[in-house]
Design a protein around this motif. Structure first.
Motif, PDB file in Angstrom:
ATOM      1  N   ILE A   4     -28.393 -47.285 -13.177  1.00 61.42           N
ATOM      2  CA  ILE A   4     -28.824 -47.936 -11.933  1.00 61.42           C
ATOM      3  C   ILE A   4     -29.561 -49.232 -12.278  1.00 61.42           C
ATOM      4  N   THR A   5     -29.214 -50.293 -11.558  1.00 58.26           N
ATOM      5  CA  THR A   5     -29.862 -51.590 -11.720  1.00 58.26           C
ATOM      6  C   THR A   5     -30.533 -51.973 -10.409  1.00 58.26           C
ATOM      7  N   PHE A   6     -31.740 -52.507 -10.506  1.00 61.08           N
ATOM      8  CA  PHE A   6     -32.489 -52.979  -9.345  1.00 61.08           C
ATOM      9  C   PHE A   6     -32.510 -54.495  -9.385  1.00 61.08           C
ATOM     10  N   GLY A  85     -43.602 -52.609  -4.068  1.00 61.78           N
ATOM     11  CA  GLY A  85     -43.839 -53.625  -3.054  1.00 61.78           C
ATOM     12  C   GLY A  85     -42.762 -54.681  -2.952  1.00 61.78           C
ATOM     13  N   GLU A  86     -41.622 -54.472  -3.563  1.00 64.33           N
ATOM     14  CA  GLU A  86     -40.570 -55.487  -3.588  1.00 64.33           C
ATOM     15  C   GLU A  86     -39.344 -55.039  -2.807  1.00 64.33           C
ATOM     16  N   PHE A  87     -38.440 -55.979  -2.586  1.00 62.72           N
ATOM     17  CA  PHE A  87     -37.184 -55.765  -1.859  1.00 62.72           C
ATOM     18  C   PHE A  87     -36.055 -55.842  -2.886  1.00 62.72           C
ATOM     19  N   TYR A  88     -35.262 -54.768  -2.977  1.00 62.99           N
ATOM     20  CA  TYR A  88     -34.227 -54.651  -3.996  1.00 62.99           C
ATOM     21  C   TYR A  88     -32.858 -54.337  -3.407  1.00 62.99           C
ATOM     22  N   PRO A 109     -18.937 -48.868   5.517  1.00 59.35           N
ATOM     23  CA  PRO A 109     -17.834 -49.833   5.492  1.00 59.35           C
ATOM     24  C   PRO A 109     -17.453 -50.183   4.053  1.00 59.35           C
ATOM     25  N   GLU A 110     -16.277 -50.720   3.899  1.00 59.93           N
ATOM     26  CA  GLU A 110     -15.863 -51.198   2.585  1.00 59.93           C
ATOM     27  C   GLU A 110     -16.831 -52.296   2.154  1.00 59.93           C
ATOM     28  N   GLY A 111     -17.234 -52.263   0.914  1.00 60.11           N
ATOM     29  CA  GLY A 111     -18.176 -53.259   0.412  1.00 60.11           C
ATOM     30  C   GLY A 111     -19.629 -52.955   0.738  1.00 60.11           C
ATOM     31  N   ALA A 112     -19.933 -51.730   1.175  1.00 57.89           N
ATOM     32  CA  ALA A 112     -21.316 -51.370   1.512  1.00 57.89           C
ATOM     33  C   ALA A 112     -22.206 -51.450   0.272  1.00 57.89           C
ATOM     34  N   ARG A 113     -23.455 -51.850   0.515  1.00 61.75           N
ATOM     35  CA  ARG A 113     -24.445 -52.014  -0.546  1.00 61.75           C
ATOM     36  C   ARG A 113     -25.712 -51.257  -0.160  1.00 61.75           C
ATOM     37  N   HIS A 114     -26.544 -50.946  -1.145  1.00 63.20           N
ATOM     38  CA  HIS A 114     -27.770 -50.183  -0.938  1.00 63.20           C
ATOM     39  C   HIS A 114     -28.978 -51.107  -1.104  1.00 63.20           C
ATOM     40  N   PHE A 115     -29.788 -51.226  -0.032  1.00 58.53           N
ATOM     41  CA  PHE A 115     -30.987 -52.068  -0.042  1.00 58.53           C
ATOM     42  C   PHE A 115     -32.219 -51.186   0.092  1.00 58.53           C
ATOM     43  N   LEU A 116     -33.287 -51.527  -0.624  1.00 62.47           N
ATOM     44  CA  LEU A 116     -34.509 -50.735  -0.678  1.00 62.47           C
ATOM     45  C   LEU A 116     -35.702 -51.670  -0.559  1.00 62.47           C
ATOM     46  N   PHE A 117     -36.652 -51.339   0.326  1.00 59.47           N
ATOM     47  CA  PHE A 117     -37.860 -52.156   0.460  1.00 59.47           C
ATOM     48  C   PHE A 117     -39.062 -51.227   0.408  1.00 59.47           C
ATOM     49  N   TYR A 118     -39.945 -51.469  -0.564  1.00 60.80           N
ATOM     50  CA  TYR A 118     -41.189 -50.725  -0.691  1.00 60.80           C
ATOM     51  C   TYR A 118     -42.298 -51.475   0.036  1.00 60.80           C
ATOM     52  N   PHE A 119     -42.849 -50.874   1.087  1.00 59.36           N
ATOM     53  CA  PHE A 119     -44.027 -51.398   1.759  1.00 59.36           C
ATOM     54  C   PHE A 119     -45.214 -50.545   1.340  1.00 59.36           C
ATOM     55  N   ARG A 120     -46.412 -50.935   1.718  1.00 58.43           N
ATOM     56  CA  ARG A 120     -47.603 -50.207   1.283  1.00 58.43           C
ATOM     57  C   ARG A 120     -47.565 -48.725   1.675  1.00 58.43           C
ATOM     58  N   ASP A 121     -47.222 -48.446   2.919  1.00 57.50           N
ATOM     59  CA  ASP A 121     -47.312 -47.066   3.403  1.00 57.50           C
ATOM     60  C   ASP A 121     -45.969 -46.415   3.698  1.00 57.50           C
ATOM     61  N   GLU A 122     -44.883 -47.075   3.332  1.00 56.75           N
ATOM     62  CA  GLU A 122     -43.570 -46.492   3.595  1.00 56.75           C
ATOM     63  C   GLU A 122     -42.503 -47.176   2.754  1.00 56.75           C
TER      64      GLU A 122
END
Length: 141
Positions: A4-6, A85-88, A109-122
């Motif tokens: 896995i790469t971030f 705390g970053e957006f990946y 959908p075709e070409g779907a990607r996974h996005f992750l955002f760490y906020f302070r409380d969620e």
């Protein structure tokens, strides 16, 4: 097993570290993630917010993993993500998004990607084909 790469997506901006006032809205298959920006990183005397739009969003998850849990090694990516705390974008997962309790809106959908955002409380995750960001002034600093 895949490696896995971030990929960090937030350059020259970040969410407010203490009270980002996170909100999520949907319009069709577009998810809109609104939050306050860190005033210490802005080159403006005004308070700013940002909206990230996730296009062709098929699934999303709002998790209670916060900064304390992450630094304690809890959460799905606590020992893998480079920084809190970053957006990946997460690339290389065996199963896109892994096995969590997703809010499913559509088939991925075709070409779907996974996005992750760490906020302070969620932690928020979105499965979508693309994203964009728009900044706005919300009040003077």
């Amino acid at each position: 097993m895949n490696k896995i790469t971030f990929i960090q997506l937030n350059e020259h901006w970040e969410a407010a570290p203490n009270a980002p006032s996170v909100d999520v809205k949907f319009s069709g298959s577009t998810a809109e993630l609104w939050f306050l920006l860190n005033p210490g990183r802005q080159k403006s005397s005004s308070r700013e917010a940002a909206t990230i739009r996730f296009v062709n969003c098929s699934r999303w998850n709002w998790d209670a993993t916060n900064d304390h849990a992450w630094f304690s090694g809890e959460g799905r990516y606590a020992k893998q993500a480079p920084k809190w705390g970053e957006f990946y974008e997460i690339v290389g997962e065996e199963k896109l998004g892994g096995c969590v309790d997703w809010e499913v809106m559509n088939v991925d959908p075709e070409g779907a990607r996974h996005f992750l955002f760490y906020f302070r409380d969620e932690t928020l995750e979105f499965i979508a084909t693309d994203w964009s960001i728009e900044r706005e002034v919300v009040s003077p600093a």
